[in-house]
Scaffold this motif. Structure first.
Motif, short mmCIF file in Angstrom:
data_model
loop_
_atom_site.label_atom_id
_atom_site.label_comp_id
_atom_site.label_asym_id
_atom_site.label_seq_id
_atom_site.Cartn_x
_atom_site.Cartn_y
_atom_site.Cartn_z
N TYR A 32 0.32 -1.25 0.36
CA TYR A 32 0.31 -0.04 -0.29
C TYR A 32 0.92 1.19 0.30
O TYR A 32 0.37 2.37 -0.07
N VAL A 33 2.01 0.88 0.16
CA VAL A 33 2.73 2.02 0.20
C VAL A 33 3.68 2.48 -1.34
O VAL A 33 4.64 1.25 -1.22
N GLY A 377 -9.32 12.36 1.91
CA GLY A 377 -8.04 12.56 3.24
C GLY A 377 -9.02 13.31 3.82
O GLY A 377 -8.09 13.82 5.24
N THR A 379 -10.82 12.49 7.45
CA THR A 379 -11.03 11.51 8.79
C THR A 379 -12.49 11.26 8.92
O THR A 379 -13.19 11.95 8.57
N SER A 417 -7.39 6.31 2.02
CA SER A 417 -5.72 6.93 2.34
C SER A 417 -5.15 6.87 3.29
O SER A 417 -4.12 7.95 3.50
N GLY A 418 -5.22 6.02 4.69
CA GLY A 418 -4.94 6.03 5.96
C GLY A 418 -5.25 5.84 7.34
O GLY A 418 -6.89 5.71 6.89
N ASN A 425 -0.99 10.25 12.31
CA ASN A 425 -1.79 9.67 11.01
C ASN A 425 -0.88 8.91 9.95
O ASN A 425 0.73 9.34 9.52
N PHE A 426 -0.99 7.98 9.26
CA PHE A 426 -0.34 6.73 8.79
C PHE A 426 -0.56 6.54 7.40
O PHE A 426 -2.21 6.00 7.15
N THR A 427 -0.27 6.65 6.39
CA THR A 427 -0.63 7.49 5.12
C THR A 427 -0.27 5.38 4.33
O THR A 427 0.08 4.33 4.58
N PHE A 428 -1.90 5.30 3.38
CA PHE A 428 -1.94 4.15 2.56
C PHE A 428 -2.15 4.37 1.36
O PHE A 428 -2.61 5.47 1.20
N GLN A 429 -2.43 4.28 0.44
CA GLN A 429 -3.41 4.14 -0.55
C GLN A 429 -3.68 2.77 -1.21
O GLN A 429 -3.65 1.61 -0.76
#
Length: 555
Positions: A32-33, A377, A379, A417-418, A425-429
Motif C-alpha cells: 500500500y506504499v 483525505g 477523517t 488513504s490512511g 496519521n499513517f498513509t496508504f493507497q
C-alpha cells in the motif's frame, strides 16, 4: 460480471508454468506504499522490530547461541557464537573497500570470497545461510549483513547502531585484502586506510569487534593450541574476554590493565607472528586503547560510531535510506495490512499496529482507537478500538513490543488513504491492491523456519486477484515476480525479476474497482516462496502495486 461469470472466466484461464510461488508472514503492508525507500524501511522494521519466534533475533537468543545452518537448530558444543559471527562477516565484507575508487564495502561480495585463506572458518557461510531465509526484493543480503551487526551488538548488551537500508549486492568477488593474524602491521594499516579508516579508527573497530567471541583452533591452529579443544568446545575456542557472549568493555580493560584474558589470544599467543591484536593495539603506544578504557559509556559510544561507519561504507552507486529508528520517527507503526473488496463494493482492512516501548516511553496501552481516513483525505467516523494481543508480544532490541490486531469495513466509494491512531496519521493507497479474500495458494506452505526443512521444492497453484480503481479498465495487467534464486559461487541468492504473467480482467465491483486475476502453477521451495514478491502494473506504466507477498490461509 458476477460470481457465475467469474467462475467461467477462471475456468478459461490457462495455467502458466512459472518457477515461482510465494507466501509471507504478516509482511503485506508494503503493497500500500508506493515509494521504494518506504518499502525498504518497512521490511527492515519487520525484521528488526517484530518479536517473531522464527525471526532474525531467534538465532542470537540467547547471545551465547550458535545457529547450525546444516540443521537449522542450535549446537552449543562447538564453542561458536552466532552473534560474534554476524559482526565478523560485516568486518570481512567491509575491509576490502577502496575509498579512492569508491568500490567495495558492505556489498555481500564476501559470499564469493569464502574460499580465500583470509576468510577461513565457517562464520561467513553460517551467517549468509541464515540471512538467505530473509532476503527479498527490498532487503538485500548486504542490508542483512549490516542489520546482523546492528542486532548482534544491540541484543547482546551493546549500544544501538543506526541502521539504514538500500545496499546493493555484488554479483562477483571483490579484491582481496582482509588482514590476517600474520599480516604485517603496516600492511594492516594500509588495508584499513584504503577503506577510509586511520590508525585510531582501526584500533577502535578491532577492539569493538573483539568484544564478543574468540579465536578457534579449528580455523587458526597457529594461534590457538589443540589443548583448547574439549567435548563442549570441539572447535577449540579461546575467548577474547571472560564475557564471550556479551558486548562490553571487558576486552579493552583486560588488555589495558593486564587482567583476565589480557585482550584475548591474538594478544597473548606464544606465536608472535600471529599476535596481530597486540601489534595493532600497541602501535600508538596504547593511546587509543587507554582512551577506550575510560568508561563503559565512552567505549559504547565509540563502538556505535565506528560500527556505523563500517556498515555505511558502501559502493558509490548506493544511496542509503533514512535511519530505521523508533526513537527518531515513531514507536507506533501499522504492519501486516491486508485489504479486500467484494462485488458489492464493501472494503475490509485488517492488520496490526506495533507499539515498541522504547526507553522513556509510556507503557503500552491496553487499547488503541484506530480511525479510517477516506480516499479524499478526510477523517471519518469509521473506527475500531483494538486491544493489545496477549500472544503476539515479545521483547526486542528497543524494548517490549506489543501488537494490536484490528479490522475495519467501509464502502468502496469512501475508500482509504490512511489511518489515524494515537494522534498520528499513517498513509496508504487503495488505487491497486491484492484482494486477499479472492487470492489463494495450494497446497498450504509449511510454517516458516530458518531451516533446511523448507528447502524442498514443491509445485504450488497460485490464484492472484488484484483490484484496480479506474473508470477505464484495461483488459489486463502485468505482474512481475521477484524470486530469490541460487547463484554459482555464493550461498547468497540473487533476486530474479525475469518472470512475468498477465492478469486478465474478470469484472467490476460496485464502487469502481476492476478485478483482475491469474491462476498459475509454480515449482519452488518454500524458502524461495517466503522471499518472493510481485509488482503489478498497467502495461507500460510504473507499478501501482509494489512488493506484494501473497500469504497462506493461515495468516
Amino acid at each position: 460480471m458476477r460470481l457465475n461469470a467469474i467462475a467461467k472466466a477462471m475456468a478459461m484461464q490457462t495455467l502458466l508454468s512459472i518457477c515461482i510461488s510465494f507466501v509471507a508472514l504478516r509482511s503485506v503492508t508494503a503493497q500500500y506504499v508506493a515509494n521504494t525507500e518506504a518499502l525498504i524501511i518497512k521490511e527492515i522494521e519487520h525484521l528488526y522490530f517484530d518479536a517473531a519466534p522464527a525471526g532474525m533475533l531467534s538465532a542470537i537468543t540467547p547471545c551465547s547461541n550458535y545457529y547450525d545452518p546444516s540443521t537449522g537448530a542450535s549446537n552449543n558444543s562447538l564453542g561458536r557464537n552466532t552473534a560474534a559471527e554476524w559482526i565478523r562477516i560485516a568486518f570481512h565484507d567491509f575491509v576490502t573497500a577502496n575509498i579512492y575508487s569508491e568500490t567495495g564495502g558492505i556489498d555481500a561480495s564476501i559470499g564469493f570470497e569464502t574460499t580465500r585463506a583470509e576468510n577461513v572458518g565457517p562464520a561467513f557461510n553460517d551467517a549468509l545461510t541464515f540471512f538467505s531465509y530473509f532476503t527479498n526484493d527490498k532487503v538485500s543480503m548486504s542490508d542483512l549483513i549490516a542489520l546482523g551487526t546492528v542486532m548482534a551488538v544491540g541484543a547482546c548488551g551493546g549500544p544501538h547502531i543506526e541502521m539504514k537500508g538500500g545496499r546493493i549486492d555484488a554479483t562477483a568477488a571483490g579484491p582481496s585484502g582482509v588482514p590476517e593474524p600474520e599480516t604485517d602491521l603496516q600492511d594492516t594499516l594500509d588495508d584499513f586506510s584504503n577503506a577510509g579508516f586511520n590508525t585510531d579508527d582501526t584500533i577502535t573497530l578491532t577492539a569493538c569487534g573483539h568484544s564478543m567471541g574468540g579465536v578457534h583452533h579449528s580455523s587458526f591452529p597457529q594461534a590457538v593450541p589443540a589443548s583448547a579443544v574439549s567435548s563442549t568446545n570441539t572447535d577449540g575456542r579461546i575467548a577474547f574476554d571472560e564475557t564471550v557472549s556479551g558486548f562490553d568493555i571487558d576486552t579493552v580493560n583486560d588488555y589495558v590493565h593486564g587482567t583476565g584474558d589480557k585482550g584475548g589470544p591474538l594478544v597473548t599467543t606464544a606465536n608472535k607472528t600471529v599476535n596481530s591484536d597486540f601489534r595493532l593495539y600497541n602501535s600508538d603506544s596504547n593511546d587509543t586503547m587507554t582512551r577506550l578504557s575510560a568508561s563503559a559509556s565512552y567505549f559504547a559510544g565509540q563502538c556505535s560510531a565506528i560500527l556505523q561507519r563500517m556498515i555505511e561504507t558502501v559502493p558509490q552507486e548506493v544511496s542509503l535510506t533514512t535511519a530505521v529508528d523508533p526513537t527518531a520517527t515513531t514507536n507506533l507503526r501499522p504492519y501486516g495490512i491486508a485489504l479486500s473488496v467484494n462485488w458489492k463494493g464493501t472494503m475490509t482492512l485488517t492488520g496490526y499496529f506495533r507499539y515498541i516501548q522504547i526507553s522513556g516511553a509510556a507503557a503500552a496501552p491496553s487499547t488503541l482507537p484506530i480511525t479510517l481516513i477516506n480516499r479524499a483525505g478526510k477523517t471519518t467516523t469509521t473506527s475500531v478500538t483494538a486491544s493489545v494481543s496477549s500472544s503476539d508480544t515479545g521483547t526486542g532490541i528497543w524494548g517490549p513490543t506489543h501488537s494490536y490486531p484490528f479490522t475495519l469495513s467501509f464502502p468502496a466509494s469512501v475508500g482509504l488513504s490512511g489511518l489515524a491512531a494515537s494522534g498520528q496519521n499513517f498513509t496508504f493507497q487503495d488505487t491497486m491492491f491484492a484482494v486477499t479474500a479472492l487470492s489463494s495458494v495450494s497446497p498450504t506452505l509449511p510454517t516458516f523456519a530458518a531451516s533446511p526443512s523448507i528447502n524442498t521444492v514443491s509445485t504450488y497453484s497460485l490464484n492472484t486477484t488484484v483490484a484496480y480503481l479506474t473508470s477505464s479498465p484495461p483488459t489486463s495487467l502485468t505482474a512481475t515476480f521477484a524470486i530469490p534464486m541460487a547463484q554459482t559461487g555464493s550461498v547468497s541468492p540473487y533476486i530474479d525479476t525475469s518472470t512475468t504473467a498477465t492478469l486478465a480482467l474478470i469484472g467490476q465491483t460496485t464502487g469502481g474497482f476492476a478485478l483482475y486475476s491469474a491462476v498459475t502453477k509454480h515449482s519452488v521451495s518454500a524458502k524461495q516462496a517466503f522471499g518472493s514478491s510481485v509488482d503489478v502494473a498497467v502495461s507500460g506504466q510504473a507499478a501501482a502495486l509494489q512488493f506484494y507477498k501473497p500469504f497462506d490461509a493461515n495468516q
